[in-house]
Scaffold this motif. Structure first.
Motif, short mmCIF file in Angstrom:
data_model
loop_
_atom_site.label_atom_id
_atom_site.label_comp_id
_atom_site.label_asym_id
_atom_site.label_seq_id
_atom_site.Cartn_x
_atom_site.Cartn_y
_atom_site.Cartn_z
N ARG A 597 9.80 0.15 17.44
CA ARG A 597 10.27 0.91 18.59
C ARG A 597 11.69 1.43 18.36
O ARG A 597 12.00 2.60 18.66
N ARG A 598 12.56 0.58 17.82
CA ARG A 598 13.93 1.03 17.56
C ARG A 598 13.97 2.11 16.47
O ARG A 598 14.82 2.99 16.50
N MET A 599 13.04 2.03 15.53
CA MET A 599 12.97 3.07 14.51
C MET A 599 12.60 4.41 15.14
O MET A 599 13.19 5.45 14.83
N VAL A 605 12.03 10.07 19.02
CA VAL A 605 10.64 10.39 19.34
C VAL A 605 10.43 10.14 20.84
O VAL A 605 10.86 9.12 21.38
N LYS A 606 9.74 11.07 21.49
CA LYS A 606 9.46 10.93 22.91
C LYS A 606 8.14 10.18 23.12
O LYS A 606 7.24 10.21 22.29
N ASN A 607 8.05 9.49 24.27
CA ASN A 607 6.84 8.79 24.69
C ASN A 607 6.38 7.83 23.58
O ASN A 607 5.27 7.94 23.04
N ILE A 608 7.23 6.89 23.25
CA ILE A 608 6.94 5.95 22.16
C ILE A 608 5.77 5.05 22.51
O ILE A 608 4.99 4.67 21.63
N GLN A 613 0.73 0.45 19.79
CA GLN A 613 -0.34 -0.23 20.49
C GLN A 613 0.24 -1.09 21.61
O GLN A 613 1.28 -1.73 21.43
N PRO A 614 -0.42 -1.13 22.75
CA PRO A 614 0.12 -1.95 23.86
C PRO A 614 0.09 -3.43 23.49
O PRO A 614 -0.80 -3.90 22.78
#
Length: 826
Positions: A597-599, A605-608, A613-614
């Motif tokens: 996520r931090r990458m 990037v939008k809407n990560i 995957q949830p």
């Protein structure tokens, strides 16, 4: 003084605000005042304050004597004191402040001269040169302009991102309520700065271009009464003048903001009661300072020649105004100067306003801060250093060498020389075009002897190399961080990557931290103005809109969203990649999803969440499944309603395995789950006990004939409930303590060690007994030796006595013989 108090000299109503609207008194009105003859029109009476009474009469208050005390008490804190003081006091104040401002301007004359000369290094205008020959190159090397543009584009993106420049942090303990408050403050500040304050974005953009040039820029944060909102205005360094001894904007004794204002803007300020309604001198051309004149020259602008513009000096200083002095507890003036803001029109010297510059509730009367100082590099005094000061010499040298190389190439490609007098060339005043052959009459037919070109050399390779050294030195100083980040190897070890980032970003990181600190001060000033001037949120929320002033309290601090340690996307991406490499190298102790996520956040990037995957929702598991999760390094969770005793027993057996004992992380996770289950079990037992008591109470009440709808069950507060749960937790923990800490079997090595200890103890005891016997023998021997010595001493004494007796007898015998001889002689 009541709301109907007025001045004869202008009929100003203080209740309308600072410098209330002027009301012209008709010429035929005669004001009759008790004790004053009608028709008096001298200046002394006109300058007095008229206090209107309910019966229509009026009283005079002298503003120059005791009446000044009434003025200081009755006029509002925000009043324009220039409407109250007389013209003589205003004239003296204007003259004093104007002379000090001029002295401050003269004291920084060399600074303005250096900045004006440095602006020519931008190379925006092409310089037409006639030396060393007509048409010589006037190009300027783009070292300064390239560095400035690079810094501006990089800083603009970091200081003003698309999502808004403001973030918040909670001061003190965090709670859901305070976290929601911090989010509301952050969202509103970003909305206000990006949507309401339309000038903020272009002003910040222009300021970031100006900052690396001059080394200092300023932001003026204030409430604009004409716009009815907060304003953060960019102020160039040449328009903000401080006294010579100042080192910091917060402690400066005098700050002068030079403002160019149109006549229409001044009229707006007068109608808004901010400025005093006075006639200003016209037909005065505004004088430009050297820096402004150079900037207009570079931009190709020329100031208009009309008289519509006025130059104002807004002086933030300390004054001891008559009638408004600082007083002690006895009411006596202390002589302490208080902070004021005085606005003076430069050409006429008219004082437009005098405003108190401290909070009315502040007993210390500390000056309010309106200016924020952005510094590129700290200088030796108040103003900072920019690229003009630091690499201006390199830029001038590079420009000189570049012009020499171009001129050498020009002379080499289009050579000149000498020709003999008899040589005639057709159209010799026109240059020869490519592919053209022109007729020439040369004496003797020898063209070589008739024409002699000058020996111009080709552009020097040494100068070209020297130019490269100068440019590299300047770029290394101004843009070292980007060069280092771009040169890094993505497959390099983590330690090498971090070391290169640190070494390559020292200069830029320090500059970015200064900007971060200044923007933090700017946002804090803005938040204070917003809290005082806005009563409610302008959009719908899940809380009352009137909560806005309460949200902007000391529990939430407003900060820039920029990171003071990261100043570029390349650096942020490198750090995120380094974090991801570390997480992938040891996934058991890292959150891989968060690392990715931090990458993505570094890549903007939008809407990560749509890419990743949830995270799986936790589900109740049996003990064996929980043990499998633990061995994979995954967390487990206890749920209400489970068989906690069975899970706890299984976990205790699981903890006895040698593999688990040697793994502290898994061991601690198992122990944590056991404690979690103890808490749930205690809560469930207490709730069950409460339900049983409630049912028993209901049955007793119904048995007593109380209707069911009239029965009021006893209530238990949360504190009592928590106390019962804590007691039950302690009880369960005591019962489980033997199982959680069973006696461990004795290690054979421990038995051997204990036998060794026992042998050592027996050996020590034997040695002690031997030492005791030896001591007794030694004592006996000593006693015997003492006895022998005593006997020997006694024998010696007896011998000595016998000898003494023999000697006495011998002496006595000799004496008897001598007596007998003496008698015989007779």
């Amino acid at each position: 003084m009541s709301e109907t108090d007025k001045t004869l000299g202008g009929m100003v109503e203080p209740a309308m605000g600072p410098g209330g609207p002027a009301i012209e008194a008709p010429d035929d009105v005669v004001v009759e005042i008790e004790g004053v003859s009608p028709g008096i029109g001298d200046q002394a009476i006109q300058d007095m304050i008229v206090q209107m009474n309910e019966d229509g009469s009026a009283d005079l208050i002298d503003p120059t004597e005791e009446g000044q005390e009434v003025l200081a008490e009755e006029y509002s804190h925000t009043a324009n004191l220039a409407e109250i003081l007389d013209d003589s006091a205003l004239g003296e104040l204007s003259s004093e402040l104007f002379s000090k401002c001029e002295e401050d301007l003269e004291s920084r004359g060399e600074w303005e001269d250096a900045l004006a000369k440095g602006l020519s290094l931008l190379g925006i205008n092409y310089e037409e040169r006639d030396e060393p020959f007509s048409g010589a190159s006037g190009v300027t090397h783009p070292l300064i302009s390239q560095s400035v543009t690079q810094f501006q584009s990089q800083a603009y993106k970091e200081m003003l991102p698309a999502g808004g420049p403001v973030r918040t942090t909670v001061v003190g303990a965090e709670s859901p309520e305070v976290m929601a408050q911090a989010k509301r403050v952050k969202d509103f500040m970003n909305y206000y700065v990006t949507e309401v304050m339309e000038e903020y974005d272009p002003d910040m953009d222009q300021m970031l271009f100006y900052l690396p040039l001059a080394g200092s820029t300023f932001k003026k944060v204030y409430f604009d009464i004409t716009r009815r909102r907060a304003v953060s205005k960019f102020v160039p360094a040449e328009d903000l003048v401080v006294n010579y001894s100042a080192t910091d904007i917060r402690t400066a004794e005098r700050i002068t903001h030079v403002i160019e204002m149109s006549e229409n803007e001044i009229v707006k300020m007068q109608l808004s009661t901010v400025y005093r309604d006075v006639d200003l001198s016209s037909n005065y051309a505004t004088e430009e300072n050297e820096v402004t004149e150079k900037m207009n020259e570079i931009s190709g602008l020329r100031p208009p020649s009309d008289d519509d513009m006025y130059t104002l000096y807004e002086v933030h200083t300390y004054l001891d105004l008559p009638g408004f002095e600082d007083k002690d507890t006895d009411g006596e003036p202390t002589g302490l100067k208080l902070p004021y803001v005085v606005t003076i029109e430069k050409n006429s010297g008219a004082v437009l306003s005098i405003a108190r510059n401290w909070e009315e509730e502040d007993p210390q009367q500390k000056p309010l801060q309106h200016f924020v100082h952005y510094k590129f590099l700290p200088g030796f005094g108040f103003y900072g250093f920019g690229l003009i000061h630091m690499i201006g010499g390199l830029s001038r040298a590079a420009t000189s060498i570049l012009r020499q190389l171009i001129d050498a190439g020009t002379l080499s490609n289009l050579p000149a020389g000498f020709k003999s007098r008899g040589t005639r060339i057709r159209n010799d005043d026109e240059p020869i075009q490519p592919g053209e052959f022109r007729d020439i009459d040369a004496p003797g037919g020898d063209i070589r002897s008739a024409i002699q070109p000058l020996p111009y050399k080709e552009p020097s390779g040494t100068l070209a190399q020297l130019l490269g050294v100068l440019v590299d030195s300047g770029q290394a100083y101004a843009a070292i961080a980007d060069n280092k980040v771009g040169d890094m190897n993505t497959n390099a070890p983590v330690g090498t990557t971090v070391a290169l980032l640190e070494r390559g970003s020292r200069v830029m990181s320090a500059i970015h931290k200064r900007m971060h600190y200044a923007q933090k001060q700017e946002f804090r000033l803005l938040s204070a103005i917003i809290a005082d001037s806005i009563d409610e949120y302008p959009y719908a929320l899940d809380v009352p809109a009137e909560i806005l002033p309460q949200d902007f309290d000391s529990r939430v601090d407003v900060l820039p969203v920029s990171d003071p340690n990261i100043f570029s996307m390349a650096q942020r991406l490198s750090l995120a990649q380094t974090q991801l490499q570390l997480a992938q190298s040891n996934p058991e102790v890292h959150n891989i999803r968060e690392a990715y996520r931090r990458m993505y956040e570094a890549l903007e990037v939008k809407n990560i969440d749509s890419i990743l995957q949830p995270e799986p929702e936790p589900m109740p598991l049996d003990p064996a499944s929980e043990h499998a999760y633990l061995l994979r390094g995954e967390k487990i969770q206890a749920f209400p309603g489970q068989n906690h005793d069975a899970h706890i027993a299984a976990h205790i057996q699981f903890m006895t395995m040698p593999l688990i004992k040697e793994n502290p992380m898994v061991f601690s996770m198992v122990l944590g789950n056991i404690q979690e289950r103890i808490a749930l079990k205690a809560q469930e037992e207490v709730q069950m006990m409460m339900q049983q008591q409630m049912q028993q109470f209901m049955q007793e009440q119904m048995a007593a004939g109380v209707p069911a709808e009239m029965i009021q069950p006893p209530q238990m507060d949360e504190a009592q409930m928590q106390a019962m749960v804590a007691s039950k937790v302690a009880e369960i923990t005591v019962d489980l303590q033997p199982q959680l800490m069973p006696p461990e079997p004795q290690d054979p090595l421990v038995g051997i060690r204990q036998a060794e200890v026992q042998l050592q103890a027996a050996d020590q005891q034997r040695k002690a007994q031997k030492d005791q016997v030896d001591a007794m023998l030694d004592q006996t021997r000593i006693e015997q030796q003492a006895m022998q010595a005593q006997e020997r001493l006694q024998a010696t004494r007896e011998i000595a006595e016998d000898r003494a007796a023999v000697n006495r007898e011998r002496i006595e015998t000799q004496e008897d013989i001598a007596v007998m001889r003496e008698m015989n002689k007779r």
